[in-house]
Design a protein around this motif. Structure first.
Motif, PDB file in Angstrom:
ATOM      1  N   GLU A  90     -12.765 -41.020  11.968  1.00 18.84           N
ATOM      2  CA  GLU A  90     -13.777 -41.485  11.716  1.00 18.84           C
ATOM      3  C   GLU A  90     -13.810 -42.335  10.395  1.00 18.84           C
ATOM      4  O   GLU A  90     -14.420 -43.209  10.490  1.00 18.84           O
ATOM      5  N   ARG A  94     -14.257 -46.027  11.865  1.00 18.26           N
ATOM      6  CA  ARG A  94     -15.677 -46.037  11.866  1.00 18.26           C
ATOM      7  C   ARG A  94     -16.315 -45.900  10.511  1.00 18.26           C
ATOM      8  O   ARG A  94     -17.740 -46.058  10.197  1.00 18.26           O
ATOM      9  N   TRP A 149     -18.423 -45.364  19.839  1.00 21.71           N
ATOM     10  CA  TRP A 149     -18.683 -44.782  18.542  1.00 21.71           C
ATOM     11  C   TRP A 149     -19.041 -45.749  17.417  1.00 21.71           C
ATOM     12  O   TRP A 149     -19.679 -45.635  16.428  1.00 21.71           O
ATOM     13  N   MET A 159     -22.576 -42.918  10.584  1.00 19.81           N
ATOM     14  CA  MET A 159     -21.233 -42.426  11.227  1.00 19.81           C
ATOM     15  C   MET A 159     -21.723 -41.137  11.847  1.00 19.81           C
ATOM     16  O   MET A 159     -20.914 -40.542  12.602  1.00 19.81           O
ATOM     17  N   VAL A 163     -19.194 -38.888  14.745  1.00 27.25           N
ATOM     18  CA  VAL A 163     -18.672 -37.645  14.054  1.00 27.25           C
ATOM     19  C   VAL A 163     -19.054 -36.370  14.857  1.00 27.25           C
ATOM     20  O   VAL A 163     -18.186 -35.634  15.120  1.00 27.25           O
ATOM     21  N   HIS A 166     -17.619 -36.696  18.425  1.00 30.66           N
ATOM     22  CA  HIS A 166     -16.076 -36.512  18.492  1.00 30.66           C
ATOM     23  C   HIS A 166     -15.718 -35.157  18.108  1.00 30.66           C
ATOM     24  O   HIS A 166     -14.819 -34.509  18.790  1.00 30.66           O
TER      25      HIS A 166
END
Length: 244
Positions: A90, A94, A149, A159, A163, A166
């Protein structure tokens, strides 16, 4: 752990000295809102991943047994591995990379390009280089998940959603159903005469459908229930003003 610390420091450096934004642009404030988004996304990841594995077990006539040798130490080690791997991905895909791509290319291209990189990364992490059919399937599924995402960040300015979902998805797969590099975990699949794996086109259809479930649910939740509520910044304002 050292890798994550280094990644955070690199992210801070890139954001600070390229677009003059603080690390907070990744969206950990306001804390209460982000924890709420994280918790909902975590629950969605857990529920959808559980439903997908349960459905696959029904279709393939698979049975499971509780691992008699499983311990809290095993659970802790697998949970820590899951936590590190998810946060690494992440932060890498991201985090600062996505913020910079949005800043330089705009929201649409930033989201798409970060998702392409995320898909290609899984060719290497999955060890499928050279197996063209598997590369196409793996890229397609991870690209779509990466799109959602990245869209979550563009829409919310955080995020937290990526997160949480995920972690939930990977946690159920790797810890509950032993589908990962940590070996046998809580549940162990029992093979034998009742085990009948899918093959061919049915396998492909089920694989695509199961991997599309979480992205679709997250997309509609984000699109209709999540609004930008982070501190103003050039990147965040661009995200709000652009409907992707």
């Amino acid at each position: 752990m050292l890798g994550m610390i280094v990644l955070v420091l690199i992210s801070w450096f890139l954001l600070r000295f390229t677009i003059r934004e603080p690390l907070a642009i990744l969206g950990y404030r306001p804390a209460g809102l982000r924890l709420q988004q994280f918790a909902i996304a975590l629950l969605l990841g857990i529920l959808v991943s559980s439903a997908v594995h349960w459905t696959e077990s029904l279709v393939t006539l698979s049975t499971w047994r509780v691992n008699p040798g499983y311990s809290w130490a095993d659970f802790g080690a697998a949970s820590w591995w899951n936590f590190k791997s998810v946060w690494f991905e992440e932060l890498l895909f991201r985090g600062a990379l996505l913020v910079l791509l949005i800043h330089w290319l705009g929201v649409r291209w930033g989201v798409v390009l970060s998702s392409v990189v995320f898909g290609v990364y899984h060719w290497f992490s999955g060890g499928v280089i050279g197996n063209i059919p598997v590369m196409i399937i793996l890229f397609s599924t991870t690209f779509i998940m990466g799109l959602v995402w990245a869209y979550a960040y563009a829409k919310s300015g955080s995020m937290a959603i990526a997160v949480g979902s995920h972690l939930g998805w990977n946690g159920v797969s790797s810890i509950l159903f032993s589908d990962g590099p940590n070996g046998e975990q809580l549940l162990v699949q029992v093979t034998g005469i009742s085990y009948m794996p899918l093959a061919g086109l049915p396998s492909l259809i089920f694989f695509i459908a199961s991997n599309a479930a979480l992205p679709l649910i997250l997309f509609f939740w984000i699109k209709y229930n999540i609004a930008m509520q982070s501190e103003p910044s050039q990147v965040n304002r661009q995200s709000v003003e652009t409907d992707i």
